[in-house]
Scaffold this motif. Structure first.
Motif, PDB file in Angstrom:
ATOM      1  N   LEU A 161      21.428 -30.152  -3.122  1.00 31.31           N
ATOM      2  CA  LEU A 161      22.421 -29.236  -2.560  1.00 31.31           C
ATOM      3  C   LEU A 161      23.315 -28.653  -3.653  1.00 31.31           C
ATOM      4  O   LEU A 161      23.614 -27.450  -3.674  1.00 31.31           O
ATOM      5  CB  LEU A 161      23.307 -29.968  -1.546  1.00 31.31           C
ATOM      6  N   LEU A 162      23.762 -29.530  -4.547  1.00 38.57           N
ATOM      7  CA  LEU A 162      24.649 -29.077  -5.612  1.00 38.57           C
ATOM      8  C   LEU A 162      23.952 -28.075  -6.523  1.00 38.57           C
ATOM      9  O   LEU A 162      24.551 -27.086  -6.965  1.00 38.57           O
ATOM     10  CB  LEU A 162      25.136 -30.273  -6.438  1.00 38.57           C
ATOM     11  N   PHE A 172      23.737 -24.871  -4.766  1.00 36.59           N
ATOM     12  CA  PHE A 172      25.069 -24.280  -4.753  1.00 36.59           C
ATOM     13  C   PHE A 172      25.370 -23.603  -6.090  1.00 36.59           C
ATOM     14  O   PHE A 172      25.841 -22.466  -6.153  1.00 36.59           O
ATOM     15  CB  PHE A 172      26.088 -25.373  -4.422  1.00 36.59           C
ATOM     16  N   ALA A 173      25.088 -24.327  -7.163  1.00 34.74           N
ATOM     17  CA  ALA A 173      25.349 -23.756  -8.487  1.00 34.74           C
ATOM     18  C   ALA A 173      24.500 -22.508  -8.709  1.00 34.74           C
ATOM     19  O   ALA A 173      24.971 -21.491  -9.226  1.00 34.74           O
ATOM     20  CB  ALA A 173      25.059 -24.806  -9.564  1.00 34.74           C
ATOM     21  N   ALA A 184      23.372 -20.524  -6.437  1.00 33.56           N
ATOM     22  CA  ALA A 184      23.888 -19.456  -5.583  1.00 33.56           C
ATOM     23  C   ALA A 184      25.097 -18.794  -6.216  1.00 33.56           C
ATOM     24  O   ALA A 184      25.222 -17.566  -6.221  1.00 33.56           O
ATOM     25  CB  ALA A 184      24.241 -20.018  -4.208  1.00 33.56           C
ATOM     26  N   GLU A 185      25.994 -19.590  -6.740  1.00 30.16           N
ATOM     27  CA  GLU A 185      27.180 -19.015  -7.381  1.00 30.16           C
ATOM     28  C   GLU A 185      26.786 -18.231  -8.626  1.00 30.16           C
ATOM     29  O   GLU A 185      27.339 -17.176  -8.912  1.00 30.16           O
ATOM     30  CB  GLU A 185      28.176 -20.129  -7.765  1.00 30.16           C
ATOM     31  N   TYR A 186      25.835 -18.745  -9.333  1.00 32.10           N
ATOM     32  CA  TYR A 186      25.387 -18.100 -10.580  1.00 32.10           C
ATOM     33  C   TYR A 186      24.800 -16.717 -10.295  1.00 32.10           C
ATOM     34  O   TYR A 186      25.059 -15.761 -11.026  1.00 32.10           O
ATOM     35  CB  TYR A 186      24.355 -19.004 -11.243  1.00 32.10           C
ATOM     36  N   THR A 187      24.001 -16.652  -9.242  1.00 30.27           N
ATOM     37  CA  THR A 187      23.329 -15.385  -8.948  1.00 30.27           C
ATOM     38  C   THR A 187      24.102 -14.527  -7.960  1.00 30.27           C
ATOM     39  O   THR A 187      23.599 -13.511  -7.508  1.00 30.27           O
ATOM     40  CB  THR A 187      21.923 -15.640  -8.378  1.00 30.27           C
ATOM     41  N   GLY A 188      25.303 -14.921  -7.616  1.00 26.92           N
ATOM     42  CA  GLY A 188      26.124 -14.108  -6.738  1.00 26.92           C
ATOM     43  C   GLY A 188      25.607 -14.057  -5.313  1.00 26.92           C
ATOM     44  O   GLY A 188      25.700 -13.020  -4.656  1.00 26.92           O
ATOM     45  N   TYR A 189      25.059 -15.134  -4.849  1.00 30.75           N
ATOM     46  CA  TYR A 189      24.489 -15.175  -3.499  1.00 30.75           C
ATOM     47  C   TYR A 189      25.588 -15.120  -2.442  1.00 30.75           C
ATOM     48  O   TYR A 189      26.690 -15.592  -2.646  1.00 30.75           O
ATOM     49  CB  TYR A 189      23.700 -16.475  -3.353  1.00 30.75           C
ATOM     50  N   GLY A 208      21.937 -34.758  -2.075  1.00 31.93           N
ATOM     51  CA  GLY A 208      23.201 -34.205  -2.568  1.00 31.93           C
ATOM     52  C   GLY A 208      23.005 -33.455  -3.880  1.00 31.93           C
ATOM     53  O   GLY A 208      23.556 -32.364  -4.083  1.00 31.93           O
ATOM     54  N   ALA A 209      22.209 -34.036  -4.762  1.00 30.21           N
ATOM     55  CA  ALA A 209      21.970 -33.378  -6.049  1.00 30.21           C
ATOM     56  C   ALA A 209      21.268 -32.034  -5.826  1.00 30.21           C
ATOM     57  O   ALA A 209      21.601 -31.034  -6.475  1.00 30.21           O
ATOM     58  CB  ALA A 209      21.126 -34.286  -6.942  1.00 30.21           C
TER      59      ALA A 209
END
Lengths: 412, 213, 63
Positions: free
Chosen positions: C14-15, C18-19, C21-26, C11-12
């Protein structure tokens, strides 16, 4: 000298006395007859002492009981444990599963379910138990053939049993034990017979794990939500470029636009959000857009159709189309960019030239930073398998447990 | 629990048969096999021996405490029925009152006599599961026993006893309270009390058993 | 953490992905980068002129 035909290793001879047993002698025939009668060997030899709750009890009696169902007999073994001050305890063994039992003094409470000692017990099985074989001492006279009506209630790892005959009802409370624990308590050589199947009050090895697993899942969902909201709120609201234009479909001049250069800043790639709007009313406009990196010459090309039509049809108003559109460009590296816009508007079949030639105003804005909500849902989906697997394994064990029960109460 | 013992006829060493029904034993010193000839082999496997033939750890003059009152054991009645037996020990408390300590398969209960109200004089209509209320507690019938006196000892509250069979009825509750109905007299006698743990009684001057601490 | 180290680690991870991906605009869908038009496009507005956008008759030739 070996006494042939006997299961016990009676091959011991006295080296100093050289005593022999004549096989035709009275003693040998007594041994032989006893051998025939003691057809079942208790796993715990009588006379052995075992420690339970820090008290050493002696195994003084053994019986084998059975129930019958559909012509099949199911046997289990019971031992009487004794301590002159602490009293009597009992061990029950079935298919390698063990119970440590003591008679209760307090009556359980209930009709279908029983409440006892702060726990709720579910009915598991009803049967008529008969004694098939008995040796040793019991605190009451046990005779082969005696039958009692037995009902078992379970609250794993505990079990409550009631035994009834015409003159009495007695209750006893038991706790599940493994063969290893029994062997350790009695310090017996070798290993306990392996347990097969799932027993009525056998504790579920996944006990408590589904709840813990789903709690952890919940925590991860909250954290993912925090990540999502965190990023969503830190995106800049002001566009890095915004301009308005006008498109005249009938004009003879080229109306494609190349914007001035603007910066997409930062030290890492980001998502870039391009928003287009058009003042369309019963009209449409197509914009071919490219976001171009001035230095690397890499361009991101896409098109937007902006339209809006509405009317009233038999008393009901309708509308279709969207006068604003959004496109998100992913992983755009920082740098100097411009956009190129090519507006288009064809004449539809059956449309008048006048209608197709209306001037349309439009606006394009570029924002740096966009939140990908889809990724959040993908993360949730990927987080689901572990707790589901844990839950399934827990359920599987319980299903095996209740498959042996003849009462319907099973699922939680 | 009962380990019949004997001496090895070959070398005289002490030999113990592991349990009451054990037919053979091996002498640890000389290795001879000893066989018991006194057992009823027909019983082996079909009938159990009765443990606790006179194996109560209590004896006359045993002392203890119950509900903060000290007592001394002054008398005993041994009861017997088809499938077993039990002891009732007569207690004298230090405030002059009397009570009974029941020892049934080493389950202990202390009771005192109360007026039997609302109890029929004949046990015939009573069956396991029937409920009675004594005081403010509801009791449920659990065991019906037809027993007779097997023996008496010490000081008792009556002067004679006869050997005819009498019905005793045990009642229990959802707490540790316990009651007995004794139908030996023309009128039913009621004893009410509760179960106690052996340790609670803080007994001293107990009977000792060989091989047990 | 002690209850299920594997799930916690999974889970860690994945998180963190996820972070990142959001940071780099994936993202999965969206315009793919392409080697764009010639550098001279700025100097040549209207050079890439679609033949389909507009009402005939319309200018479709060169300068």
């Amino acid at each position: 000298m070996a006494l042939r035909g006997y299961a016990h290793t009676l091959t011991v001879t006295c080296s100093s006395c050289h005593s022999l047993l004549d096989t035709s002698s009275g003693e040998a025939s007594i041994l032989k007859k006893a051998q025939q009668q003691t057809k079942i060997e208790p796993l715990i030899p009588l006379g052995c002492r075992g420690k339970f709750d820090d008290v050493a009890y002696e195994a003084i009696g053994f019986q084998q009981r059975y129930t019958s169902s559909d012509g099949e007999h199911f046997f289990w073994q019971e031992y009487v444990l004794f301590h002159p001050y602490k009293g009597f305890r009992y061990l029950s063994e079935y298919n390698g599963h063990w119970l440590y039992i003591r008679p209760t003094e307090v009556l359980p409470n209930g009709q279908y379910y029983q409440t006892f000692d702060g726990r709720m017990y579910k009915p598991f099985q009803k049967a008529v138990a008969r004694t098939g074989y008995v040796i040793g001492e019991f605190p009451w006279r046990v005779v082969v053939g005696e039958a009692v009506a037995m009902v078992d209630y379970v609250s794993p790892p505990y079990i409550l049993s009631s035994e009834k005959n015409a003159n009495e009802t007695t209750w006893s409370a038991g706790r599940y034990m493994t063969g290893e624990e029994i062997w350790k308590a009695f310090n017996l050589p070798g290993h306990a017979p392996a347990a097969s199947g799932v027993y009525s009050n056998q504790p579920n090895p996944m006990e408590g794990k589904p709840r813990a697993s789903f709690r952890l899942f919940g925590l991860f969902v909250l954290l993912a939500l925090a990540v999502l909201i965190g990023f969503a709120t830190t995106h800049k609201n002001d566009p890095v470029y915004k301009a308005s234009f006008s498109f005249d479909p009938a004009a003879q001049t080229d109306q494609s636009i190349v914007s001035p250069t603007f910066d997409i800043g930062g030290s890492h790639t980001t998502a870039v959000h391009v928003e287009s709007r058009a003042g369309v009313s019963q009209n449409w406009l197509y914009l071919q857009i490219a976001l171009v990196n001035k230095d690397t010459n890499i361009s991101y090309d896409f098109g937007e159709t902006l339209s809006y039509y509405s009317g009233v049809d038999g008393g009901e108003s309708w509308s279709e189309g969207s006068s604003n559109q959004n496109t998100i460009v992913h992983r755009v590296p920082p740098g100097h960019y411009y956009i190129r816009i090519d507006p288009e508007r064809d004449r539809e079949a059956g449309e008048s030239v006048q209608s197709a030639s209306r001037v349309v105003g439009y606006q394009v804005a570029v924002f740096q930073g966009a939140t990908n909500i889809g990724l959040f849902f993908i993360v949730i989906l990927l987080l689901l398998p572990p707790p589901i697997i844990v839950w399934w394994r827990y359920r599987n064990f319980e299903n095996q447990r209740w498959a042996e029960s003849d009462m319907s109460g099973g699922s939680e | 629990m009962s380990h019949p013992g004997s001496n090895c006829p070959q070398c005289g060493a002490k030999v113990e048969f592991r349990w009451s029904g054990a037919v053979q034993a091996v002498c640890e010193f000389c290795g001879s096999i000893l066989v018991r000839t006194d057992l009823d082999l027909k019983k082996v496997g079909t009938v159990a021996d009765f443990a606790l033939e006179d194996a109560s750890p209590i004896q006359i003059n045993t002392e203890g405490v119950h509900d903060k009152k000290a007592f001394v054991v002054v008398g005993r009645i041994i009861y017997e029925w088809d499938q077993g037996g039990w002891n009732e020990w007569y207690l004298m408390f230090n405030d002059g009152s009397f009570g009974w300590l029941s020892d049934a398969q080493l389950e202990w209960a202390v009771t005192k006599q109360y007026a039997a109200q609302g109890v029929p004089n004949s046990p015939d209509q009573i069956h396991p599961g029937k409920k009675f209320t004594f005081g403010s507690t509801e009791f449920e019938v659990t065991v019906i026993t037809r027993a007779h006196y097997k023996g008496v000892e010490g000081q008792l509250p009556f002067e004679y006893w006869d050997k005819k069979r009498v019905t005793f009825i045990d009642l229990r509750t959802h707490t540790r309270e316990f009651a007995t109905l004794d139908f030996s007299d023309p009128e039913a006698q009621l004893y009410v009390g509760r179960f106690v743990e052996f340790e609670e009684l803080r007994l001293t001057n107990l009977r000792q058993f060989e091989g047990w601490t | 953490m002690r209850k299920s180290p594997i799930f916690t680690f999974y889970g860690a991870t994945l998180l963190m992905l996820f972070a990142a991906a959001e940071y780099t605009g994936y993202g999965f869908m969206g315009p793919t980068p392409a080697r764009g038009g010639p550098k001279t496009v700025r100097d040549n507005p209207g050079a890439s002129r679609s033949h389909y956008g507009g009402i005939a008759p319309r200018y479709v030739g060169g300068k």
